[in-house]
Write an enzyme that holds these catalytic residues in place. Structure first.
Site, mmCIF file in Angstrom:
data_model
loop_
_atom_site.group_PDB
_atom_site.id
_atom_site.type_symbol
_atom_site.label_atom_id
_atom_site.label_comp_id
_atom_site.label_asym_id
_atom_site.label_seq_id
_atom_site.Cartn_x
_atom_site.Cartn_y
_atom_site.Cartn_z
ATOM 1 N N GLU A 119 26.050 22.945 1.353
ATOM 2 C CA GLU A 119 25.108 23.377 2.409
ATOM 3 C C GLU A 119 24.358 22.152 2.929
ATOM 4 O O GLU A 119 24.114 21.231 2.156
ATOM 5 C CB GLU A 119 24.038 24.316 1.818
ATOM 6 C CG GLU A 119 24.564 25.610 1.310
ATOM 7 C CD GLU A 119 23.559 26.293 0.366
ATOM 8 O OE1 GLU A 119 22.421 25.805 0.225
ATOM 9 O OE2 GLU A 119 23.940 27.298 -0.221
ATOM 10 N N LYS A 121 21.193 19.995 3.620
ATOM 11 C CA LYS A 121 19.880 19.953 2.967
ATOM 12 C C LYS A 121 18.840 19.754 4.071
ATOM 13 O O LYS A 121 18.752 18.680 4.673
ATOM 14 C CB LYS A 121 19.842 18.804 1.962
ATOM 15 C CG LYS A 121 18.542 18.703 1.206
ATOM 16 C CD LYS A 121 18.689 17.699 0.075
ATOM 17 C CE LYS A 121 17.398 17.489 -0.682
ATOM 18 N NZ LYS A 121 16.308 17.002 0.150
ATOM 19 N N ASP A 123 15.506 19.155 6.027
ATOM 20 C CA ASP A 123 14.287 18.386 5.775
ATOM 21 C C ASP A 123 13.093 19.180 6.296
ATOM 22 O O ASP A 123 12.557 18.904 7.351
ATOM 23 C CB ASP A 123 14.405 17.031 6.483
ATOM 24 C CG ASP A 123 13.331 16.076 6.027
ATOM 25 O OD1 ASP A 123 12.660 16.366 5.019
ATOM 26 O OD2 ASP A 123 13.160 15.038 6.688
ATOM 27 N N TYR A 235 18.206 30.190 1.261
ATOM 28 C CA TYR A 235 19.424 29.752 0.569
ATOM 29 C C TYR A 235 19.450 30.100 -0.900
ATOM 30 O O TYR A 235 20.364 29.679 -1.606
ATOM 31 C CB TYR A 235 19.625 28.236 0.740
ATOM 32 C CG TYR A 235 18.402 27.430 0.367
ATOM 33 C CD1 TYR A 235 17.552 26.944 1.343
ATOM 34 C CD2 TYR A 235 18.071 27.201 -0.964
ATOM 35 C CE1 TYR A 235 16.414 26.234 1.020
ATOM 36 C CE2 TYR A 235 16.935 26.495 -1.301
ATOM 37 C CZ TYR A 235 16.102 26.009 -0.311
ATOM 38 O OH TYR A 235 14.971 25.321 -0.638
ATOM 39 N N LYS A 322 22.891 12.553 -0.463
ATOM 40 C CA LYS A 322 22.060 12.168 0.677
ATOM 41 C C LYS A 322 22.879 11.530 1.793
ATOM 42 O O LYS A 322 23.854 10.824 1.540
ATOM 43 C CB LYS A 322 20.969 11.180 0.221
ATOM 44 C CG LYS A 322 20.053 11.709 -0.868
ATOM 45 C CD LYS A 322 19.235 12.903 -0.453
ATOM 46 C CE LYS A 322 18.046 12.566 0.385
ATOM 47 N NZ LYS A 322 16.878 12.119 -0.363
ATOM 48 N N CYS A 416 -4.632 -0.296 34.271
ATOM 49 C CA CYS A 416 -3.254 0.206 34.250
ATOM 50 C C CYS A 416 -2.281 -0.971 34.314
ATOM 51 O O CYS A 416 -2.452 -1.859 35.157
ATOM 52 C CB CYS A 416 -3.062 1.134 35.449
ATOM 53 S SG CYS A 416 -1.334 1.516 35.751
ATOM 54 N N CYS A 419 -0.712 -1.023 38.063
ATOM 55 C CA CYS A 419 -1.462 -1.241 39.310
ATOM 56 C C CYS A 419 -2.779 -1.986 39.093
ATOM 57 O O CYS A 419 -3.491 -2.282 40.045
ATOM 58 C CB CYS A 419 -1.732 0.090 40.005
ATOM 59 S SG CYS A 419 -2.901 1.108 39.104
ATOM 60 N N CYS A 434 -4.282 6.549 34.139
ATOM 61 C CA CYS A 434 -4.472 5.767 35.345
ATOM 62 C C CYS A 434 -4.688 6.811 36.434
ATOM 63 O O CYS A 434 -3.836 7.682 36.635
ATOM 64 C CB CYS A 434 -3.229 4.936 35.650
ATOM 65 S SG CYS A 434 -3.278 4.294 37.330
ATOM 66 N N CYS A 439 -0.719 4.231 42.401
ATOM 67 C CA CYS A 439 -0.146 3.362 41.361
ATOM 68 C C CYS A 439 1.380 3.404 41.456
ATOM 69 O O CYS A 439 1.971 4.488 41.437
ATOM 70 C CB CYS A 439 -0.609 3.849 40.001
ATOM 71 S SG CYS A 439 0.305 3.143 38.637
HETATM 72 S S1 IVH Z 1 18.777 24.121 -3.492
HETATM 73 C C1 IVH Z 1 17.611 25.058 -7.689
HETATM 74 N N1 IVH Z 1 19.580 24.089 -1.026
HETATM 75 O O1 IVH Z 1 15.613 20.184 -0.874
HETATM 76 C C2 IVH Z 1 17.764 25.011 -6.224
HETATM 77 N N2 IVH Z 1 17.550 22.996 -1.568
HETATM 78 O O2 IVH Z 1 14.810 18.427 -3.745
HETATM 79 C C3 IVH Z 1 17.326 23.720 -5.684
HETATM 80 N N3 IVH Z 1 16.421 21.990 0.352
HETATM 81 O O3 IVH Z 1 12.564 20.855 -1.736
HETATM 82 C C4 IVH Z 1 17.269 23.696 -4.226
HETATM 83 N N4 IVH Z 1 17.899 22.593 1.874
HETATM 84 O O4 IVH Z 1 13.581 22.959 -0.725
HETATM 85 C C5 IVH Z 1 18.632 23.706 -1.902
HETATM 86 N N5 IVH Z 1 20.398 24.135 1.150
HETATM 87 C C6 IVH Z 1 19.453 23.788 0.281
HETATM 88 C C7 IVH Z 1 18.323 23.059 0.670
HETATM 89 C C8 IVH Z 1 17.388 22.667 -0.290
HETATM 90 C C9 IVH Z 1 16.755 21.967 1.651
HETATM 91 C C10 IVH Z 1 15.229 21.342 -0.221
HETATM 92 C C11 IVH Z 1 14.530 22.125 -1.275
HETATM 93 C C12 IVH Z 1 13.873 21.069 -2.138
HETATM 94 C C13 IVH Z 1 14.671 19.866 -1.861
HETATM 95 C C14 IVH Z 1 15.408 19.449 -3.116
#
Ligand code: IVH
Length: 679
Positions: A119, A121, A123, A235, A322, A416, A419, A434, A439
């Site tokens: 999935e 991740k 932010d 999730y 990552k 400005c 101008c 300005c 301008c």
């Molecule tokens: S699973 C035990 N799945 O990433 C389950 N986390 O350090 C652990 N996060 O703050 C999390 N997308 O909130 C999981 N698809 C995803 C995620 C996800 C974002 C965040 C989670 C946590 C950080 C993990």
């Protein structure tokens, strides 16, 4: 019927209304596939509100009317999570992921046959959502993983969050107790739109989507949270009664069936497949509707995952892989200042060029002068710069430990940069302006806006020509466009007879544009296409609009005190009065016809929904949206069965495959234009 029968039928109606509204809200915000129009939806809400006003004791916390935001709280109450809200271990390359696999294989040999789920991740911010008998009763932040904070009222404002489950009558019944984990966030597109709006109003812009989402979730006043474009994807199930799932895919399936917005997952039969899935997501990273900092690879078998246990706060059964960082350090070589259409001065960083995620970045936003001072950013500093998704690159802050003493403090300009007239600060706003309407920098931006598609729509007048016209001195304000002569144009580089004729013809044609377009074109701060339409319907020509008082202006829906003041000020300025007189003399003086006052006529793209993917040759992203909306169409972010057309450009994203799989018609930009002409 006696009184209790009347009450009963009203109670049935209120229940039906709530069920319908929840369902239509889900179709719109979770499935992106609405079944009714916004108008019909508003009518349902109106009826529900009316009944609830008459019977306040019937209001329940899961009523759709309760999303808007309740009374502010003094502080957040602490909540103990029913199970630890765990974090994740990280891997930064495929070797790191394989090393994780080898470690867990040593602990349990069944890992060799494991299947995986990959999935994105997100932010964003972790949220923990509690449901009792299908009703959303509490929502919390992650906190330290053991104890979070109760942000229920704020979470209720998120449209994608189900207030009660199942969301549809034929959905499966939820366990009587269920705790779901998800991520709340703001999409990069919503973030940029929010910042544009704030900038127009002279207010402080936000730094990045994540900070903005975090701030919105921790607002003590939920009515403020409600104004922020937060959304949600879930999730995981943290806790619950009854028989819970055996696999992660089953968990996601259950969440989906109950009506939760669920992250898009990919099932992989082997670790190699999971790594391939990662590689594909890296490529699509910029097309995701959220900022993702990696993927999460999860062992699908929940029993096996559980058996592997936890190291510190990280479950062994999953790992974050990552994405390459999009945060780098470079040197701040200088600070430039841009002058916007409304005269707002915006500082930007001039950077030693640096590559961030495959793109060479030379400039980055510094938001506003306060930001530079608050972060103590100095010229010559090493600075951290981030480029995330479609968000404009921004300077995070200086690396103060790398200072040599040679760095210079930045002093905001008192005049400005274009101008050299003194700049002004408006009471209560962070922005510096300005205010010289002559301008050249503002004039260029103003002209660009004046001729744009949603405004006077002067075809063939691009930014290059706008600059030429201003530089050559032929144009000192927007109205001078109408006194341009053939021979003026012939004197400009790149102009021959035909090109000059065409341009003059386009300018002539634009004299017939409607009043809403002209009002929009004037570029009054805070007045966009919608506001211009509303103003034109109330004050049917520019004489009436310029005579309108501050109080009269505020009788128009959507025009608050700030915008009313901006309109009054605009019409008071002598330079603008001169522009109006020139426009009148040139015959650019549209009036609203009584038929237009009723409603605008049908437009060629009425009722059609478009999704755009890839880079178009003649349109920017904003430009194509403008074009579609001006002609009555709607633009959405994701393809669904309701999408009328996908507009395809160069290097399209995954939307193209989705459109094909759903049988949605795909057209190119020529095709889009022909829809407008042939209809
Ligand atoms: S699973 C035990 N799945 O990433 C389950 N986390 O350090 C652990 N996060 O703050 C999390 N997308 O909130 C999981 N698809 C995803 C995620 C996800 C974002 C965040 C989670 C946590 C950080 C993990």
């Amino acid at each position: 019927m006696n009184i209790s029968d009347v009450d009963q039928s009203l109670r049935d109606r209120i229940e039906n209304l709530r069920r319908e509204i929840h369902y239509h809200n889900y179709r719109y915000h979770v499935l992106d596939s609405p079944l009714i129009s916004d108008y019909e939806f508003d009518q349902l809400m109106l009826e529900l509100r009316q009944i609830e006003e008459e019977h306040p004791d019937w209001i329940t916390t899961d009523s759709p009317t309760q999303r808007a935001g309740s009374v502010p709280s003094e502080k957040f109450i602490k909540v103990r999570h029913p199970a630890p809200i765990l974090s994740l271990g990280n891997a930064f390359d495929a070797d790191g992921v394989r090393a994780w696999f080898d470690r867990i294989l040593k602990l349990d040999e069944r890992v060799i046959q494991a299947d995986f789920v990959v999935e994105p991740k997100i932010d964003g911010l972790t949220v923990v959502l509690h449901y009792r008998n299908g009703i959303f009763v509490q929502g919390a932040t992650r906190g330290d993983g053991e104890i979070g904070e109760d942000i229920t009222a704020n979470l209720r404002t998120i449209r994608a969050l189900p207030l009660r489950i199942p969301i549809s009558v034929d959905g499966p019944m939820p366990p009587s107790y269920l705790v779901v984990r998800g991520e709340a966030f703001i999409t990069p597109a919503d973030f940029e739109a929010l910042n544009r709006q704030l900038e127009e109003r002279g207010e402080k812009t936000y730094q990045n989507p994540r900070n903005t989402a975090a701030g919105a979730l921790r607002q003590l006043d939920p009515t403020l949270t409600a104004t922020r474009p937060l959304t949600l994807l879930t999730y995981d199930v943290v806790d619950g009664d009854g028989s819970l799932s055996e696999s992660h895919t089953e968990t996601l399936g259950m969440l989906r069936a109950l009506g939760f917005p669920v992250i898009d997952e990919e099932h992989c039969d082997s670790l190699d497949d999971a790594i391939q899935a990662y590689n594909r997501l890296v490529e699509r990273r910029d097309q995701l509707p959220f900022e993702a900092d990696g993927v999460v690879i999860k062992i699908n078998d929940l029993g096996l995952g559980e058996n592997l246990g936890v190291v510190g706060k990280d479950p062994r059964g999953a790992i974050a892989f990552k994405f390459p960082a999009r945060e780098v350090t470079t040197t701040l070589m200088g600070i430039g200042v841009n002058v916007g259409r409304t005269g707002v001065l915006t500082p930007y960083a001039i950077l030693e060029p640096v590559e961030i995620g495959g793109v060479i970045v030379r400039q980055a936003t510094l938001h506003n002068f306060d930001y530079i001072a608050d972060k103590d950013i100095r010229i010559g500093d090493r600075v951290a710069v981030k480029r995330a998704g479609d968000v404009i690159p921004y300077v995070i802050g200086p690396l103060t430990t790398a200072r040599t003493g040679q760095e210079r403090e930045f002093i905001p300009p008192e005049v400005c940069p274009a101008c050299e007239q003194p700049v002004e600060h408006l009471e209560g706003e962070v922005a510096w302006y300005c205010v010289n309407s002559a301008c050249p920098a503002q004039l260029i931006r103003n002209l660009e806006h004046f001729v744009s598609r949603g405004a006077m729509d002067i075809v063939g007048l691009g930014i290059r020509i706008v600059e030429q016209l201003v530089d050559s001195g032929f144009i000192k304000d927007v109205a001078d466009l109408y006194s341009l002569k053939h021979e003026d144009l012939l004197g400009l580089e790149g102009f021959a007879e035909k090109k000059a004729d065409n341009l003059l013809q386009s300018i002539e044609l634009s004299k017939n544009q409607s009043l809403p377009r002209l009002v929009n074109a004037l570029g009054i701060r805070g007045v966009g296409e919608v506001g211009a339409g509303d103003l034109a319907r109330t004050f049917s020509d520019l004489d009436m609009l310029s005579d309108a008082s501050y109080d009269e202006l505020q009788t128009v829906e959507g025009i608050g005190p700030n915008i009313a003041q901006a309109i009054v000020d605009w019409f008071d300025r002598p330079a603008n009065k001169a522009v109006l007189e020139k426009l009148r003399a040139a015959g650019v003086w549209p009036r609203m016809m009584s038929s237009e006052l009723e409603a605008e006529g049908p437009k060629p793209l009425d009722g059609m929904t478009f999704v755009v993917t890839g880079t178009l040759a003649d349109f920017t992203r904003e430009g194509v949206k403008d074009f579609i909306e001006t002609h009555g169409g709607k633009v959405t972010d994701s393809v669904s069965k309701k999408t009328s057309y996908l507009v395809l450009g160069e290097n399209p994203g995954s939307k193209y495959e989705k459109a094909r799989s759903l049988g949605v018609m795909v057209i190119d930009e020529e095709g889009l234009r022909s829809l407008v002409i042939s209809n």
